[in-house]
Design a protein around this motif. Structure first.
Motif, PDB file in Angstrom:
ATOM      1  N   TYR A 113      -3.468  -4.928 -15.531  1.00  0.00           N
ATOM      2  CA  TYR A 113      -2.007  -4.933 -15.617  1.00  0.00           C
ATOM      3  C   TYR A 113      -1.547  -4.043 -16.770  1.00  0.00           C
ATOM      4  N   ALA A 114      -2.233  -4.124 -17.899  1.00  0.00           N
ATOM      5  CA  ALA A 114      -1.892  -3.276 -19.031  1.00  0.00           C
ATOM      6  C   ALA A 114      -2.096  -1.809 -18.685  1.00  0.00           C
ATOM      7  N   GLU A 115      -3.187  -1.511 -17.983  1.00  0.00           N
ATOM      8  CA  GLU A 115      -3.472  -0.138 -17.577  1.00  0.00           C
ATOM      9  C   GLU A 115      -2.405   0.390 -16.628  1.00  0.00           C
ATOM     10  N   CYS A 116      -2.029  -0.430 -15.662  1.00  0.00           N
ATOM     11  CA  CYS A 116      -1.017  -0.002 -14.687  1.00  0.00           C
ATOM     12  C   CYS A 116       0.355   0.146 -15.334  1.00  0.00           C
ATOM     13  N   ALA A 117       0.675  -0.734 -16.270  1.00  0.00           N
ATOM     14  CA  ALA A 117       1.957  -0.635 -16.960  1.00  0.00           C
ATOM     15  C   ALA A 117       2.035   0.647 -17.789  1.00  0.00           C
ATOM     16  N   SER A 118       0.957   0.978 -18.473  1.00  0.00           N
ATOM     17  CA  SER A 118       0.926   2.208 -19.265  1.00  0.00           C
ATOM     18  C   SER A 118       1.083   3.434 -18.382  1.00  0.00           C
ATOM     19  N   LEU A 119       0.412   3.419 -17.227  1.00  0.00           N
ATOM     20  CA  LEU A 119       0.500   4.540 -16.302  1.00  0.00           C
ATOM     21  C   LEU A 119       1.910   4.661 -15.734  1.00  0.00           C
ATOM     22  N   ALA A 120       2.496   3.540 -15.328  1.00  0.00           N
ATOM     23  CA  ALA A 120       3.851   3.567 -14.769  1.00  0.00           C
ATOM     24  C   ALA A 120       4.835   4.149 -15.776  1.00  0.00           C
ATOM     25  N   TYR A 121       4.721   3.729 -17.022  1.00  0.00           N
ATOM     26  CA  TYR A 121       5.601   4.245 -18.069  1.00  0.00           C
ATOM     27  C   TYR A 121       5.408   5.745 -18.246  1.00  0.00           C
ATOM     28  N   LYS A 122       4.167   6.172 -18.230  1.00  0.00           N
ATOM     29  CA  LYS A 122       3.851   7.595 -18.363  1.00  0.00           C
ATOM     30  C   LYS A 122       4.436   8.398 -17.214  1.00  0.00           C
ATOM     31  N   ASP A 153       0.884  -1.155   0.000  1.00  0.00           N
ATOM     32  CA  ASP A 153       0.000   0.000   0.000  1.00  0.00           C
ATOM     33  C   ASP A 153       0.928   1.212   0.000  1.00  0.00           C
ATOM     34  N   THR A 154       1.187   1.747  -1.179  1.00  0.00           N
ATOM     35  CA  THR A 154       2.174   2.820  -1.308  1.00  0.00           C
ATOM     36  C   THR A 154       1.673   4.156  -0.775  1.00  0.00           C
ATOM     37  N   LEU A 155       0.402   4.235  -0.456  1.00  0.00           N
ATOM     38  CA  LEU A 155      -0.145   5.458   0.150  1.00  0.00           C
ATOM     39  C   LEU A 155      -0.022   5.393   1.673  1.00  0.00           C
ATOM     40  N   LYS A 156      -0.319   4.257   2.239  1.00  0.00           N
ATOM     41  CA  LYS A 156      -0.259   4.081   3.687  1.00  0.00           C
ATOM     42  C   LYS A 156       1.177   4.106   4.197  1.00  0.00           C
ATOM     43  N   HIS A 157       2.099   3.531   3.432  1.00  0.00           N
ATOM     44  CA  HIS A 157       3.495   3.393   3.888  1.00  0.00           C
ATOM     45  C   HIS A 157       4.430   4.376   3.181  1.00  0.00           C
ATOM     46  N   ILE A 214       8.149  -0.466 -10.893  1.00  0.00           N
ATOM     47  CA  ILE A 214       7.194  -1.252 -10.130  1.00  0.00           C
ATOM     48  C   ILE A 214       7.340  -2.702 -10.576  1.00  0.00           C
ATOM     49  N   GLU A 215       7.004  -3.632  -9.684  1.00  0.00           N
ATOM     50  CA  GLU A 215       6.832  -5.024 -10.092  1.00  0.00           C
ATOM     51  C   GLU A 215       5.375  -5.396  -9.845  1.00  0.00           C
ATOM     52  N   LEU A 216       4.663  -5.710 -10.915  1.00  0.00           N
ATOM     53  CA  LEU A 216       3.253  -6.056 -10.815  1.00  0.00           C
ATOM     54  C   LEU A 216       3.107  -7.480 -10.281  1.00  0.00           C
ATOM     55  N   TYR A 217       2.296  -7.622  -9.253  1.00  0.00           N
ATOM     56  CA  TYR A 217       2.022  -8.924  -8.629  1.00  0.00           C
ATOM     57  C   TYR A 217       0.996  -9.660  -9.480  1.00  0.00           C
ATOM     58  N   THR A 218       1.404 -10.758 -10.112  1.00  0.00           N
ATOM     59  CA  THR A 218       0.611 -11.338 -11.193  1.00  0.00           C
ATOM     60  C   THR A 218      -0.178 -12.599 -10.814  1.00  0.00           C
ATOM     61  N   GLU A 219      -0.313 -12.911  -9.551  1.00  0.00           N
ATOM     62  CA  GLU A 219      -1.041 -14.125  -9.179  1.00  0.00           C
ATOM     63  C   GLU A 219      -2.497 -14.090  -9.645  1.00  0.00           C
ATOM     64  N   ILE A 220      -3.167 -12.943  -9.490  1.00  0.00           N
ATOM     65  CA  ILE A 220      -4.575 -12.845  -9.896  1.00  0.00           C
ATOM     66  C   ILE A 220      -4.715 -13.119 -11.393  1.00  0.00           C
ATOM     67  N   VAL A 246      -4.135   1.338  -9.944  1.00  0.00           N
ATOM     68  CA  VAL A 246      -3.532   2.585 -10.425  1.00  0.00           C
ATOM     69  C   VAL A 246      -3.124   3.508  -9.278  1.00  0.00           C
ATOM     70  N   GLN A 247      -3.851   3.483  -8.170  1.00  0.00           N
ATOM     71  CA  GLN A 247      -3.481   4.332  -7.036  1.00  0.00           C
ATOM     72  C   GLN A 247      -2.148   3.906  -6.431  1.00  0.00           C
ATOM     73  N   MET A 248      -1.911   2.588  -6.392  1.00  0.00           N
ATOM     74  CA  MET A 248      -0.652   2.104  -5.860  1.00  0.00           C
ATOM     75  C   MET A 248       0.509   2.447  -6.787  1.00  0.00           C
ATOM     76  N   VAL A 249       0.240   2.440  -8.078  1.00  0.00           N
ATOM     77  CA  VAL A 249       1.254   2.832  -9.058  1.00  0.00           C
ATOM     78  C   VAL A 249       1.583   4.313  -8.910  1.00  0.00           C
ATOM     79  N   GLU A 250       0.561   5.143  -8.772  1.00  0.00           N
ATOM     80  CA  GLU A 250       0.784   6.577  -8.563  1.00  0.00           C
ATOM     81  C   GLU A 250       1.571   6.816  -7.285  1.00  0.00           C
ATOM     82  N   GLY A 251       1.253   6.052  -6.244  1.00  0.00           N
ATOM     83  CA  GLY A 251       1.980   6.181  -4.985  1.00  0.00           C
ATOM     84  C   GLY A 251       3.444   5.811  -5.137  1.00  0.00           C
ATOM     85  N   ALA A 252       3.712   4.777  -5.922  1.00  0.00           N
ATOM     86  CA  ALA A 252       5.100   4.357  -6.145  1.00  0.00           C
ATOM     87  C   ALA A 252       5.894   5.447  -6.845  1.00  0.00           C
ATOM     88  N   ALA A 253       5.266   6.123  -7.786  1.00  0.00           N
ATOM     89  CA  ALA A 253       5.939   7.215  -8.492  1.00  0.00           C
ATOM     90  C   ALA A 253       6.252   8.370  -7.549  1.00  0.00           C
TER      91      ALA A 253
END
Length: 237
Positions: free
Chosen positions: A172-181, A106-110, A150-156, A136-143
């Motif tokens: 995953y595609a959405e988060c990858a595009s956002l991370a790149y952006k 949780d990149t917002l909480k921590h 980021i490493e996307l957790y792919t179990e789901i 996407v919120q966790m990706v934004e938090g990581a940035a």
């Protein structure tokens, strides 16, 4: 192409089962690189039930590709990472009793804690990656906290793909595009296999690296390590 980093934890599990030094994790790492692997990943845990902290120190001396160390940034782990200075550190929020990684940060909480850890690693020339769920919120938090990747957790995704639900890859595609952006690289890992890796690679843009251990080593029991690595590399092109 997307780089293949091979997680050798399972080799250490097999070694530890007999209490000796066979199979030897150092030799296996060398062989993986010889067979075309583009990185070596280890994930030492506090109880050292597979990869030991000493293994990480020993591997630093021989890995000639990229060396990725994953783990929960407790004091002992951070002390080791800062001494070894691997190519990349992947921060994973493992519970002490977790069998395997089962959630992203949780990149917002921590935010304060992670920002401090990332800053220290980057000061020491270590690329930082944050293990996150496809949110996407966790990706934004990581940035915001300065992560390089980021490493996307792919179990789901892996579970749903097995059931025939190809739409599970869309977050995953959405988060990858956002991370790149947002200026971050994109890694992925957990339950990726020869069965699903080609579809994931084709569906997720900007995929820099996948880290695969359990499935790859299990598949190698039937196909051999060299052949299995070759098959992954072909699917990742």
């Amino acid at each position: 192409m997307t780089k293949l980093s091979v997680n050798i934890n399972k080799i250490a599990t097999l070694r530890n089962a007999r209490g000796g030094d066979y199979p030897n994790v150092i030799q296996v790492a060398k062989d993986i690189e010889k067979f075309g692997g583009q990185g070596i990943t280890v994930h030492p845990r506090p109880d050292e039930r597979h990869i030991r902290y000493q293994d990480a120190y020993d591997l630093k001396k021989v890995v000639t590709t990229e060396f990725n160390i994953e783990g929960n940034p407790i004091s002992k782990f951070l002390e080791m990472v800062l001494k070894i200075k691997p190519t990349q550190v992947t921060l994973v929020p493992d519970a002490l009793d977790a069998i395997t990684s089962n959630a992203g940060w949780d990149t917002l909480k921590h935010v304060d804690f992670l920002a401090e850890v990332i800053s220290e690693c980057k000061r020491n020339g270590i690329r930082t990656s944050i293990f996150v769920d496809p949110n996407v919120q966790m990706v934004e938090g990581a940035a915001k906290i300065g992560a390089d990747r980021i490493e996307l957790y792919t179990e789901i995704f892996a579970d749903q793909y097995k059931l025939g639900n190809e739409n599970a890859v869309k977050p995953y595609a959405e988060c990858a595009s956002l991370a790149y952006k947002l200026g971050m690289g994109v890694n992925a890992g957990h339950d990726l296999s020869l069965e699903n890796i080609k579809f994931f690679k084709q569906s997720v843009p900007h995929l820099a690296e996948v880290s695969i251990g359990h499935a790859l080593i299990s598949e190698a029991l039937y196909n051999g390590l060299q052949q299995t690595i070759s098959e992954y590399l072909e699917k990742l092109r």
